[in-house]
Scaffold this active site. Structure first.
Site, PDB file in Angstrom:
ATOM      1  N   CYS A 170       1.778  -2.974  15.529  1.00  9.57           N
ATOM      2  CA  CYS A 170       1.713  -2.548  14.126  1.00  9.57           C
ATOM      3  C   CYS A 170       1.083  -3.648  13.276  1.00  9.57           C
ATOM      4  O   CYS A 170       1.515  -4.798  13.319  1.00  9.57           O
ATOM      5  CB  CYS A 170       3.121  -2.232  13.624  1.00  9.57           C
ATOM      6  SG  CYS A 170       3.200  -1.838  11.871  1.00  9.57           S
ATOM      7  N   GLU A 209       0.833  -1.203   0.000  1.00 12.98           N
ATOM      8  CA  GLU A 209       0.000   0.000   0.000  1.00 12.98           C
ATOM      9  C   GLU A 209       0.865   1.249   0.000  1.00 12.98           C
ATOM     10  O   GLU A 209       1.979   1.237   0.499  1.00 12.98           O
ATOM     11  CB  GLU A 209      -0.907  -0.001   1.241  1.00 12.98           C
ATOM     12  CG  GLU A 209      -1.923  -1.136   1.185  1.00 12.98           C
ATOM     13  CD  GLU A 209      -2.796  -1.241   2.432  1.00 12.98           C
ATOM     14  OE1 GLU A 209      -3.997  -1.453   2.265  1.00 12.98           O
ATOM     15  OE2 GLU A 209      -2.277  -1.123   3.549  1.00 12.98           O
ATOM     16  N   CYS A 267       3.631   8.536   1.218  1.00  8.69           N
ATOM     17  CA  CYS A 267       4.131   7.570   2.182  1.00  8.69           C
ATOM     18  C   CYS A 267       4.219   6.233   1.443  1.00  8.69           C
ATOM     19  O   CYS A 267       3.208   5.707   0.986  1.00  8.69           O
ATOM     20  CB  CYS A 267       3.167   7.487   3.363  1.00  8.69           C
ATOM     21  SG  CYS A 267       3.604   6.227   4.571  1.00  8.69           S
TER      22      CYS A 267
HETATM   23  N1  SAH Z   1       9.638  -0.021   9.785  1.00  7.35           N
HETATM   24  C1  SAH Z   1       9.885   1.401   9.798  1.00  7.35           C
HETATM   25  C2  SAH Z   1       8.995   2.129   8.818  1.00  7.35           C
HETATM   26  C3  SAH Z   1       7.529   2.142   9.183  1.00  7.35           C
HETATM   27  S1  SAH Z   1       7.121   3.748   9.708  1.00  7.35           S
HETATM   28  C4  SAH Z   1       9.730   1.926  11.196  1.00  7.35           C
HETATM   29  O1  SAH Z   1       9.189   1.208  12.031  1.00  7.35           O
HETATM   30  O2  SAH Z   1      10.186   3.023  11.477  1.00  7.35           O
HETATM   31  C5  SAH Z   1       5.609   3.519  10.503  1.00  7.35           C
HETATM   32  C6  SAH Z   1       5.615   4.214  11.842  1.00  7.35           C
HETATM   33  O3  SAH Z   1       4.332   4.005  12.461  1.00  7.35           O
HETATM   34  C7  SAH Z   1       6.646   3.609  12.783  1.00  7.35           C
HETATM   35  O4  SAH Z   1       7.137   4.608  13.627  1.00  7.35           O
HETATM   36  C8  SAH Z   1       5.790   2.641  13.560  1.00  7.35           C
HETATM   37  O5  SAH Z   1       6.385   2.251  14.759  1.00  7.35           O
HETATM   38  C9  SAH Z   1       4.524   3.428  13.738  1.00  7.35           C
HETATM   39  N2  SAH Z   1       3.367   2.595  14.061  1.00  7.35           N
HETATM   40  C10 SAH Z   1       3.208   1.288  13.843  1.00  7.35           C
HETATM   41  N3  SAH Z   1       2.013   0.868  14.277  1.00  7.35           N
HETATM   42  C11 SAH Z   1       1.400   1.948  14.778  1.00  7.35           C
HETATM   43  C12 SAH Z   1       0.115   2.157  15.362  1.00  7.35           C
HETATM   44  N4  SAH Z   1      -0.735   1.160  15.505  1.00  7.35           N
HETATM   45  N5  SAH Z   1      -0.197   3.394  15.761  1.00  7.35           N
HETATM   46  C13 SAH Z   1       0.681   4.414  15.590  1.00  7.35           C
HETATM   47  N6  SAH Z   1       1.886   4.273  15.040  1.00  7.35           N
HETATM   48  C14 SAH Z   1       2.249   3.062  14.637  1.00  7.35           C
END
Ligand code: SAH
Length: 392
Positions: free
Chosen positions: A144, A117, A130
């Site tokens: 996540c 996505e 994004c």
């Molecule tokens: N794998 C990389 C890129 C993904 S960025 C990383 O983790 O940095 C996506 C961002 O959203 C990351 O900071 C992740 O930790 C955050 N994220 C994941 N699940 C989430 C949720 N349920 N609510 C808010 N933020 C979330």
């Protein structure tokens, strides 16, 4: 929420229901190559080298992805070039919009049936894409949605770049009302861990930032790479001497909790990962962004705000608090607003610049941590939003 019409899939792509078997890297695409590589490929076809530039101008300069629309190319040449350098990499399965069209999510099927996505977010002064760097993710962060299904495969350079070129085309069409018609920022915050697909992500960054027609001509400073904290890859990135922004998904200031929330912390601890992030900031002169999802009664206690403040005080860092977005089956929810406000207050009191991220795209499961492209969702393409929710 609006379900946008799904662009019909091309006849040679198998039906979504019957796909998904082997996981394979896609055929080569012009965006995999730099300009010299494209010239070599074109010459190999027996065509004059200038065709490479012409093709590149269509793709990166005018955001034309469909060879049929490149009408200044003689038909035979066009077919030859399309066959060799413009395979269809991404087939849209479903497009959804919310926030009055300012947030749009596209679900793509890749050539092998894998799903990813991308999200486009319009603001009054800018449009941000994004993008995903992997199909799925192997980092297994329990809050996540992407992390729950595991990793399917790395995306190729061109599969990453093509998401951006497509979204830049949407932006240029003026479809994002209330925003300038130009995509100016890219964040690697979609599905996947960008630094786990390091060489391809880096080449994609080069393609996005090379001036047209070699690339898309975006500013490095307007590109953000987000990581769970793969320290060796962060160190490698420091050595590249780029000026992209680095975001670190910290989510906890102490190892006990971070070991659980970001399992890779069991390998690289908070102190080590922050050290690498601070070194990145020192090298680039650019503030690092610390991502911190606010999870009720899990990581939102005042003492954790104080500890985070202590770790970041005086550093070139900015904290981005993300109210936890709901994900299917998750036992956690977002911190109450007063708790969030107190967390912000304490960080600011410690002299750490802090903002709370808006939860764009929640309604279409396009917000942080909600991207979980699944086959079921794709099969459901064309159905109602409610069906999609059930399918997920
Ligand atoms: N794998 C990389 C890129 C993904 S960025 C990383 O983790 O940095 C996506 C961002 O959203 C990351 O900071 C992740 O930790 C955050 N994220 C994941 N699940 C989430 C949720 N349920 N609510 C808010 N933020 C979330």
């Amino acid at each position: 929420m609006t379900i946008l019409p799904v662009i019909p899939t091309s006849p040679d792509t198998p039906d979504a229901v019957t796909t998904r078997r082997r996981v394979t890297m896609p055929p080569r695409h012009l965006a995999d190559l730099d300009l010299a590589g494209r010239q070599a490929a074109v010459t190999k076809l027996g065509l004059p080298a200038f065709r490479a530039k012409q093709l590149s101008t269509h793709y990166f300069g005018r955001l034309v992805r469909d060879p049929e629309a490149m009408t200044d190319l003689p038909a035979a040449t066009r077919d030859q070039l399309a066959g060799d350098l413009l395979p269809t990499l991404l087939t849209p399965q479903r497009e959804m919009a919310c926030d009055d069209g300012a947030t749009r999510k596209t679900l793509w099927r890749l050539h092998d049936g894998a799903m990813v996505e991308s999200v486009l977010m319009g603001y009054p002064d800018r449009i941000t894409a994004c993008v995903s760097s992997q199909a799925g993710c192997g980092m297994a962060c329990p809050f996540c949605a992407t992390g729950q299904a595991g990793l399917t495969r790395n995306l190729s350079i061109a599969e990453i770049v093509d998401q951006v070129v497509y979204l830049a085309g949407v932006a240029a069409s003026g479809a994002v009302t209330g925003s300038p018609p130009r995509l100016s920022r890219v964040v690697f915050m979609g599905m996947g861990e960008p630094l786990a697909n390091y060489p391809r992500v880096l080449e994609a960054v080069r393609r996005l930032t090379a001036p047209a027609p070699e690339g898309l001509g975006l500013s490095q400073r307007h590109i953000t790479v987000s990581t769970v904290g793969l320290v060796p890859a962060m160190r490698r990135l420091i050595a590249e001497k780029l000026s992209v922004t680095l975001a670190l998904s910290l989510h906890a200031p102490d190892d006990d909790l971070r070991d659980e929330l970001v399992p890779v912390n069991q390998r690289w601890k908070v102190a080590e990962v922050l050290d690498a992030a601070f070194d990145y900031a020192a090298q680039t002169g650019r503030r690092i962004s610390i991502e911190y999802a606010m999870i009720r009664d899990v990581n939102d206690q005042p003492w954790r705000a104080d500890l985070l403040g202590k770790l970041l005080r005086g550093k070139l860092a900015h904290v981005n608090l993300i109210p936890l977005n709901p994900t299917p089956g998750s036992k956690w929810d977002a911190s109450p607003k007063p708790v969030e406000r107190e967390f912000v207050r304490r960080l600011r009191e410690a002299g750490v610049s802090t903002t709370v991220r808006d939860t764009r795209g929640q309604e279409i499961d396009g917000a942080c941590g909600q991207l979980a492209a699944s086959e079921l969702t794709a099969v459901d393409a064309g159905g109602s939003a409610a069906d999609a929710e059930v399918a997920r």
